[in-house]
Structure formats: structure tokens, C-alpha cells
Design a protein around this motif. Structure first.
Motif, mmCIF file in Angstrom:
data_model
loop_
_atom_site.group_PDB
_atom_site.id
_atom_site.type_symbol
_atom_site.label_atom_id
_atom_site.label_comp_id
_atom_site.label_asym_id
_atom_site.label_seq_id
_atom_site.Cartn_x
_atom_site.Cartn_y
_atom_site.Cartn_z
ATOM 1 N N UNK A 172 -1.353 3.068 11.569
ATOM 2 C CA UNK A 172 -0.083 2.837 10.878
ATOM 3 C C UNK A 172 -0.238 2.765 9.364
ATOM 4 N N UNK A 173 -1.462 2.895 8.881
ATOM 5 C CA UNK A 173 -1.698 2.808 7.436
ATOM 6 C C UNK A 173 -1.010 3.975 6.726
ATOM 7 N N UNK A 174 -0.374 3.725 5.573
ATOM 8 C CA UNK A 174 0.349 4.786 4.869
ATOM 9 C C UNK A 174 -0.562 5.885 4.355
ATOM 10 N N UNK A 175 0.003 7.080 4.279
ATOM 11 C CA UNK A 175 -0.709 8.239 3.735
ATOM 12 C C UNK A 175 -0.334 8.398 2.268
ATOM 13 N N UNK A 176 -0.987 9.338 1.615
ATOM 14 C CA UNK A 176 -0.634 9.630 0.237
ATOM 15 C C UNK A 176 0.807 10.084 0.117
ATOM 16 N N UNK A 177 1.277 10.830 1.097
ATOM 17 C CA UNK A 177 2.665 11.306 1.096
ATOM 18 C C UNK A 177 3.636 10.125 1.249
ATOM 19 N N UNK A 178 3.264 9.139 2.061
ATOM 20 C CA UNK A 178 4.097 7.940 2.208
ATOM 21 C C UNK A 178 4.205 7.200 0.876
ATOM 22 N N UNK A 179 3.085 7.083 0.176
ATOM 23 C CA UNK A 179 3.088 6.402 -1.118
ATOM 24 C C UNK A 179 3.969 7.145 -2.123
#
Length: 208
Positions: A172-179
Motif C-alpha cells: 500500500x506504500x505510495x508510488x512516485x506517481x501517487x506523490x
């Protein structure tokens, strides 16, 4: 290596394998092949050795991260794509150094009860923020200014948040795209457009 270097190497290995709180002086002595007495002679206490090892291991991780940032910068000239690539790379380094990050979070829990650890972490806080500002900009160093410290604080918050989320639930850790998407949404709702002078933008010449 000498006894001091052997102890540092053994302590870093214990931090990765056993964690900050569960590592005993005997664990370090066994991992380093050095006597228990050598810990007190070279570092004064097990805690002082673990603190020094944690800081050194973090610096080694930062060097590895520098390679990730440089690789991302070479991959694309687009700032958004570089941002995404960098944070995807950061997540990979956290996965590769899971034991180190787990130990860092453990150490934070001990801060209130161990003044020496609190002082050690406080001493590197400012340098760490300036280092992150430089690292994520792909620069060898940045000046000690309020702007660079603020930039470092922002990156530090993202970094620690990402590490915490990855440790809790890697899937569930965010990706670069999520950031990037979060940055767009928060920036759009919080930041105000810069005011334009009544006479229009100020002319600074060809290089302004």
C-alpha cells in the motif's frame, strides 16, 4: 580492519538483522569478532556504538540514494517524470534497506528515554535536511538558507512518511506517481497564484 571498525561493521549488521531495541552488547561482540570489553573501550557503551552505527549506515544509504537520483535525472528532462522516477527509486532503496529503516523508527521510540540518542539525532537534523535538499536537486551541496532548510523539511517529511507506510504495508506504500498527484492536488488547493504587478510582469531583460 581494527577493532573499532570491526565493531561498527558488527553493529550495523545487528541493526539490520535484529533491530535497535533487541541488539545486545554480546550480539555486537559476536557479529564483530571482538571482545565485549572493546565496546566500552572504543565507544563507552553499547548505546553509543549503536547510535554511531545507525548514523553511519544512514549516510551509506544516502550515498546509494544519490545514485538513484542521478539515474532518474539522466532518464528524463521532464521535471514531473524525474520526480516520479526519483520517488520510485526511493521506495526501492527503502525495500533494500528495510532493516535500517526499521531500526531508525525503533530508535525514535527510545529518544525520550535516552538523552544521548536524542542529542545525537538533533545534532544531525539540520545537516540532514540540507543534505536532502541538495540530494533531491542533484546538487553536491546547498547553502544554509531558510529556503533550502524548508525544502529539506518537505523532502524529509515525504521520505519518513514513505518509509513508515512501506514498513507497515509494502503493497500500500505510495508510488512516485501517487506523490506527484498528491502534490498537484494539495498545491492547487493551498497555494495562491502569485500576484502580477498592475503594469504587467516586470521586465528583467533577456536573461531575467
Amino acid at each position: 580492519m581494527g577493532n573499532r571498525e570491526d565493531l561498527m561493521a558488527g553493529a550495523k549488521r545487528c541493526l539490520t538483522e535484529k533491530g535497535y531495541g533487541r541488539t545486545t552488547a554480546r550480539d555486537i561482540a559476536t557479529a564483530s569478532g571482538v571482545s565485549l570489553a572493546a565496546i566500552g573501550y572504543h565507544f563507552g557503551s553499547k548505546e553509543a556504538l549503536l547510535d554511531a552505527a545507525l548514523i553511519e549506515a544512514t549516510e551509506e544509504w544516502a550515498a546509494a540514494l544519490g545514485t538513484v537520483v542521478a539515474r532518474a535525472a539522466e532518464a528524463s528532462e521532464d521535471p514531473e517524470e524525474r520526480f516520479v522516477a526519483v520517488w520510485d527509486g526511493v521506495r526501492e532503496t527503502i525495500a533494500e534497506h528495510r532493516g535500517l529503516w526499521a531500526s531508525q523508527f525503533e530508535a525514535m521510540v527510545h529518544v525520550e528515554r535516552v538523552p544521548e540518542l536524542r542529542d545525537a539525532l538533533a545534532a544531525i537534523q539540520k545537516d540532514g535536511r540540507l543534505g536532502l535538499s541538495a540530494l533531491f536537486q542533484g546538487l553536491p551541496e546547498v547553502p544554509d538558507t531558510e529556503e533550502e532548510l524548508s525544502r529539506g523539511i518537505f523532502y524529509q517529511a515525504l521520505l519518513v512518511g514513505l518509509a513508515g507506510q512501506w514498513l507497515a504495508a509494502p503493497e500500500l506504500a505510495p508510488s512516485g506517481r501517487d506523490f506527484l498527484r498528491g502534490l498537484e492536488l494539495v498545491g492547487g488547493s493551498v497555494l495562491k497564484p502569485k500576484a502580477v504587478p498592475a503594469g504587467g510582469p516586470e521586465w528583467h531583460g533577456p536573461t531575467g
